[in-house]
Design an enzyme around this catalytic site. Structure first.
Site, PDB file in Angstrom:
ATOM      1  N   GLY A  90      80.598  53.076  53.959  1.00 11.91           N
ATOM      2  CA  GLY A  90      80.710  53.360  52.535  1.00 11.91           C
ATOM      3  C   GLY A  90      82.178  53.302  52.155  1.00 11.91           C
ATOM      4  O   GLY A  90      83.015  53.972  52.775  1.00 11.91           O
ATOM      5  N   ASP A 114      82.114  47.785  46.874  1.00  9.00           N
ATOM      6  CA  ASP A 114      83.188  47.853  47.852  1.00  9.00           C
ATOM      7  C   ASP A 114      84.479  47.233  47.322  1.00  9.00           C
ATOM      8  O   ASP A 114      85.550  47.553  47.807  1.00  9.00           O
ATOM      9  CB  ASP A 114      82.758  47.158  49.147  1.00  9.00           C
ATOM     10  CG  ASP A 114      81.716  47.976  49.889  1.00  9.00           C
ATOM     11  OD1 ASP A 114      82.112  48.705  50.802  1.00  9.00           O
ATOM     12  OD2 ASP A 114      80.529  47.896  49.540  1.00  9.00           O
ATOM     13  N   ASN A 164      79.444  44.003  47.040  1.00  7.94           N
ATOM     14  CA  ASN A 164      78.685  45.160  47.505  1.00  7.94           C
ATOM     15  C   ASN A 164      77.786  44.708  48.654  1.00  7.94           C
ATOM     16  O   ASN A 164      77.768  43.526  49.021  1.00  7.94           O
ATOM     17  CB  ASN A 164      77.865  45.767  46.357  1.00  7.94           C
ATOM     18  CG  ASN A 164      77.321  47.141  46.696  1.00  7.94           C
ATOM     19  OD1 ASN A 164      78.047  47.996  47.188  1.00  7.94           O
ATOM     20  ND2 ASN A 164      76.047  47.352  46.459  1.00  7.94           N
TER      21      ASN A 164
END
Length: 358
Positions: free
Chosen positions: A63, A250, A260
């Site tokens: 993440g 991201d 992402n």
């Protein structure tokens, strides 16, 4: 060194909401090994930057925001355990090692640049230990505050008049952030306000973050969740129950393109076809205004064994070629709104992004 435990409250930050992914102890960092969830809750204790970098590479922690926070703590650990001789060289090497751990999530480099600025202002090892640890904790605290602010902005953008259902991809909750979550933080807030019917969670191949992490987080908190195979998303959207697809990011470029987790781009195409809103929720540290568009984002590719097998169980012929990008890029013209703690950009383009982040 590692130790089994339950994810309870962390010494830093003091206001974590939701499951805890990391715990800071001044001379060590504990990371909840997300590769083993939900079957096992196992904590790994790290006392140096090399261990943190390896944990980022191996996806013990994942993440984008959580990677950045962990890297910041890694720099603080490098100072805590520096030999005292050429301590500046040791910390510089630690920063380089952490920067090389994963290429796509810009939060990693944002956090390291912030730690580096503090480091350059330190004149002694004792000062570096104190100031770098304080900066890492501040980065952690600020991420949590940003998540809470993003949830407020997202609900204002959605303007739900009655409970609704959403679909999400990968894991963007407390496990992926400093606490509460980005996209999953919005879902938490909908649930708190009694405005959520149901969350549909893509399983998210190949690491199954949706199955192992998102469904686990939501189930722990009593938030109604239905798990689905990634390929079922079109059929779910066709039912007209889901009003929003809500995902994290991201890296977001100057024109509003978003990198992402792989599979996000196809969801955006499906959402546009079914006239479902598509929302990206990410802290402003994810915005990279130095990159003109998604074409400039380095996309990490990982080894084929992640597709050919799962935890040692063969799923495909051993020698078959594999295409395994971790992320894809969703063009800005498929995104209805980007939400950050600084505010929102509707129908993102270079002008809208420049107005908020320029």
């Amino acid at each position: 060194m590692s130790s089994p435990s339950s994810p309870v409250s962390s010494p830093a930050p003091s206001r974590v909401v939701g499951t805890v992914a990391m715990r800071w102890h001044e001379h060590s960092l504990e990371l909840l090994d997300q590769r083993l969830l939900p079957a096992e809750e196992h904590w790994i204790t790290l006392e140096g930057a090399s261990g943190v970098a390896q944990s980022i590479r191996d996806m013990v922690v994942r993440g984008a925001p959580a990677i950045g926070i962990s890297a910041a703590y890694g720099v603080a650990l490098a100072a805590r355990h520096a030999g005292g001789g050429d301590w500046k060289a040791e910390i510089k090497q630690a920063i380089r090692e952490l920067a090389a751990s994963r290429p796509t999530a810009v939060n990693l480099f944002w956090a390291l640049q912030r730690m580096e600025r503090v480091f350059h202002g330190c004149h002694s090892l004792a000062e570096a230990c104190k100031r770098l640890a304080a900066e890492a904790v501040a980065i952690h605290e600020e991420d949590l505050a940003a998540n809470l602010a993003m949830a407020d902005h997202a609900l204002a953008a959605m303007q739900p008049e009655r409970p609704l259902s959403v679909l999400t991809h990968c894991n963007t909750g407390a496990l992926a952030t400093g606490g509460y979550g980005t996209a999953l933080g919005v879902i938490r807030r909908l649930h708190e306000e009694k405005l959520l019917n149901r969350v549909y969670a893509d399983e998210t191949r190949p690491w199954l973050q949706g199955s192992r992490l998102t469904a686990w987080e939501l189930a722990q908190e009593g938030i109604p969740v239905t798990l689905n195979a990634d390929g079922a998303a079109a059929s779910i959207l066709a039912l007209k129950e889901v009003l929003w697809v809500v995902v994290g990011a991201d890296r977001i470029t100057a024109n509003g393109d978003v990198a992402n987790k792989i599979g996000t781009y196809s969801l955006a195409v499906l959402a546009r076809h079914h006239r479902v809103g598509f929302m990206v929720v990410a802290p402003s540290s994810t915005v990279d205004m130095t990159l003109a568009s998604g074409k400039d984002i380095p996309i990490e590719e990982r080894e084929g064994t992640e597709i050919r097998e799962f935890r040692g169980i063969p799923l495909a012929p051993g020698g078959v070629d594999v295409f395994n990008p971790v992320f894809d890029v969703t063009p800005a013209n498929l995104i209805d709104v980007i939400v950050t703690e600084k505010g929102v950009v509707h129908n993102p383009d270079i002008a809208g992004m420049g107005k908020l982040f320029g």
